[in-house]
Design a protein around this motif. Structure first.
Motif, short mmCIF file in Angstrom:
data_model
loop_
_atom_site.label_atom_id
_atom_site.label_comp_id
_atom_site.label_asym_id
_atom_site.label_seq_id
_atom_site.Cartn_x
_atom_site.Cartn_y
_atom_site.Cartn_z
N ASN A 57 0.79 -1.22 0.00
CA ASN A 57 0.00 0.00 0.00
C ASN A 57 0.83 1.28 0.00
O ASN A 57 0.27 2.37 0.14
N ILE A 58 2.13 1.16 -0.14
CA ILE A 58 3.02 2.30 -0.36
C ILE A 58 3.68 2.12 -1.71
O ILE A 58 3.61 3.00 -2.57
N ASN A 59 4.34 0.97 -1.91
CA ASN A 59 4.96 0.64 -3.19
C ASN A 59 4.11 -0.37 -3.97
O ASN A 59 3.87 -0.19 -5.15
N ILE A 60 3.71 -1.43 -3.29
CA ILE A 60 2.92 -2.50 -3.93
C ILE A 60 1.46 -2.29 -3.56
O ILE A 60 1.07 -2.41 -2.40
N MET A 61 0.67 -1.98 -4.58
CA MET A 61 -0.74 -1.69 -4.38
C MET A 61 -1.57 -2.97 -4.56
O MET A 61 -1.08 -3.96 -5.09
N PRO A 62 -2.84 -2.97 -4.13
CA PRO A 62 -3.70 -4.15 -4.26
C PRO A 62 -3.86 -4.62 -5.70
O PRO A 62 -3.73 -3.83 -6.64
N PHE A 63 -4.16 -5.90 -5.85
CA PHE A 63 -4.32 -6.54 -7.16
C PHE A 63 -5.78 -6.93 -7.40
O PHE A 63 -6.08 -8.05 -7.81
N GLY A 64 -6.70 -6.05 -7.12
CA GLY A 64 -8.11 -6.34 -7.35
C GLY A 64 -8.66 -7.29 -6.30
O GLY A 64 -8.65 -6.98 -5.12
N LEU A 65 -9.09 -8.47 -6.74
CA LEU A 65 -9.66 -9.47 -5.84
C LEU A 65 -8.69 -10.64 -5.68
O LEU A 65 -8.09 -11.09 -6.65
N CYS A 66 -8.58 -11.14 -4.45
CA CYS A 66 -7.68 -12.25 -4.14
C CYS A 66 -8.45 -13.57 -4.19
O CYS A 66 -9.58 -13.66 -3.70
N SER A 67 -7.81 -14.61 -4.76
CA SER A 67 -8.45 -15.93 -4.81
C SER A 67 -7.64 -16.99 -4.06
O SER A 67 -7.90 -18.18 -4.21
N SER A 68 -6.69 -16.57 -3.23
CA SER A 68 -5.86 -17.53 -2.50
C SER A 68 -6.56 -18.02 -1.24
O SER A 68 -6.94 -17.23 -0.38
N MET A 69 -6.71 -19.33 -1.12
CA MET A 69 -7.30 -19.90 0.09
C MET A 69 -6.38 -19.75 1.30
O MET A 69 -6.82 -19.97 2.43
N ALA A 70 -5.13 -19.34 1.08
CA ALA A 70 -4.23 -19.06 2.20
C ALA A 70 -4.57 -17.72 2.84
O ALA A 70 -4.14 -17.43 3.96
N ASN A 71 -5.37 -16.92 2.16
CA ASN A 71 -5.83 -15.64 2.70
C ASN A 71 -7.02 -15.96 3.62
O ASN A 71 -8.04 -16.47 3.16
N PRO A 72 -6.92 -15.67 4.91
CA PRO A 72 -8.00 -16.02 5.84
C PRO A 72 -9.36 -15.44 5.45
O PRO A 72 -10.38 -16.08 5.65
N ALA A 73 -9.37 -14.25 4.87
CA ALA A 73 -10.64 -13.63 4.47
C ALA A 73 -11.27 -14.41 3.31
O ALA A 73 -12.49 -14.60 3.28
N VAL A 74 -10.47 -14.87 2.36
CA VAL A 74 -10.98 -15.66 1.24
C VAL A 74 -11.48 -17.00 1.75
O VAL A 74 -12.56 -17.46 1.37
N ALA A 75 -10.71 -17.64 2.64
CA ALA A 75 -11.11 -18.94 3.18
C ALA A 75 -12.44 -18.83 3.94
O ALA A 75 -13.33 -19.67 3.78
N GLY A 83 -18.40 -23.53 0.27
CA GLY A 83 -17.27 -24.09 -0.47
C GLY A 83 -17.04 -23.52 -1.86
O GLY A 83 -16.10 -23.91 -2.53
N VAL A 84 -17.88 -22.61 -2.28
CA VAL A 84 -17.69 -21.97 -3.59
C VAL A 84 -16.69 -20.83 -3.41
O VAL A 84 -16.92 -19.94 -2.58
N LEU A 85 -15.59 -20.89 -4.17
CA LEU A 85 -14.55 -19.87 -4.05
C LEU A 85 -15.15 -18.48 -4.13
O LEU A 85 -15.86 -18.13 -5.07
N THR A 86 -14.87 -17.69 -3.11
CA THR A 86 -15.36 -16.32 -3.03
C THR A 86 -14.17 -15.39 -2.89
O THR A 86 -13.49 -15.41 -1.86
N ARG A 87 -13.92 -14.62 -3.93
CA ARG A 87 -12.79 -13.69 -3.92
C ARG A 87 -13.10 -12.49 -3.02
O ARG A 87 -14.24 -12.04 -2.95
N ILE A 88 -12.05 -12.02 -2.36
CA ILE A 88 -12.15 -10.88 -1.45
C ILE A 88 -11.14 -9.83 -1.91
O ILE A 88 -10.13 -10.17 -2.53
N LEU A 89 -11.37 -8.58 -1.57
CA LEU A 89 -10.43 -7.53 -1.94
C LEU A 89 -9.01 -7.91 -1.54
O LEU A 89 -8.76 -8.38 -0.43
N CYS A 90 -8.11 -7.71 -2.47
CA CYS A 90 -6.70 -8.05 -2.26
C CYS A 90 -6.02 -7.00 -1.40
O CYS A 90 -6.08 -5.81 -1.70
N THR A 91 -5.40 -7.45 -0.34
CA THR A 91 -4.54 -6.60 0.46
C THR A 91 -3.21 -7.34 0.57
O THR A 91 -3.07 -8.24 1.40
#
Length: 135
Positions: A57-75, A83-91
């Motif tokens: 958020n200073i140099n590397i900005m968000p990439f739209g929506l995240c689809s990684s199940m390693a992201n607790p918000a996506v999981a 169980g249907v993959l639900t993308r969440i805002l990428c941080t």
């Protein structure tokens, strides 16, 4: 004129400047690499970056929506959606400098950032430079 570097196997590399385009393997969109301040070195009028220009958020900005199940918000959102993959805002969560900088060229005391450099988001995404920003 773009500044190109050739390694021992002949592959071309280039220095990365402010405005370079980034991609994350789990993001839905690309983003631009930001340089809120200059290290005093410019290429074609744009601030050249170093491996320490990796702050989320200073140099590397968000990439739209995240689809990684390693992201607790996506999981959590996916679990809530039966169980249907639900993308969440990428941080992006990046905690280390870029890998594979040009060790023998220093920009503001640190190795220069090259287009071959990568970084890793804590949510398993690989962040790569898809355009060096030099136009």
């Amino acid at each position: 004129m773009d500044v190109k570097i050739f390694d021992s196997n002949g592959e071309g590399q280039s220095y990365v400047v402010a405005g370079a385009v980034l991609s994350c393997s789990y993001g839905s969109t690309k983003s631009k690499l930001q340089a809120p301040f200059s290290h005093g070195v410019y290429s074609r009028g744009k601030a050249q970056l170093n491996i320490m220009d990796y702050k989320p958020n200073i140099n590397i900005m968000p990439f739209g929506l995240c689809s990684s199940m390693a992201n607790p918000a996506v999981a959590a959102a996916t679990a809530a959606n039966k169980g249907v993959l639900t993308r969440i805002l990428c941080t992006p969560v990046v905690t280390m400098p870029w890998i594979n900088g040009k060790q023998n060229v220093l920009i503001g005391k640190y190795p220069a950032l090259l287009n071959k450099c990568t970084n890793q988001c804590m949510y398993a995404g690989i962040i790569s430079i898809v355009d060096d920003g030099q136009e």
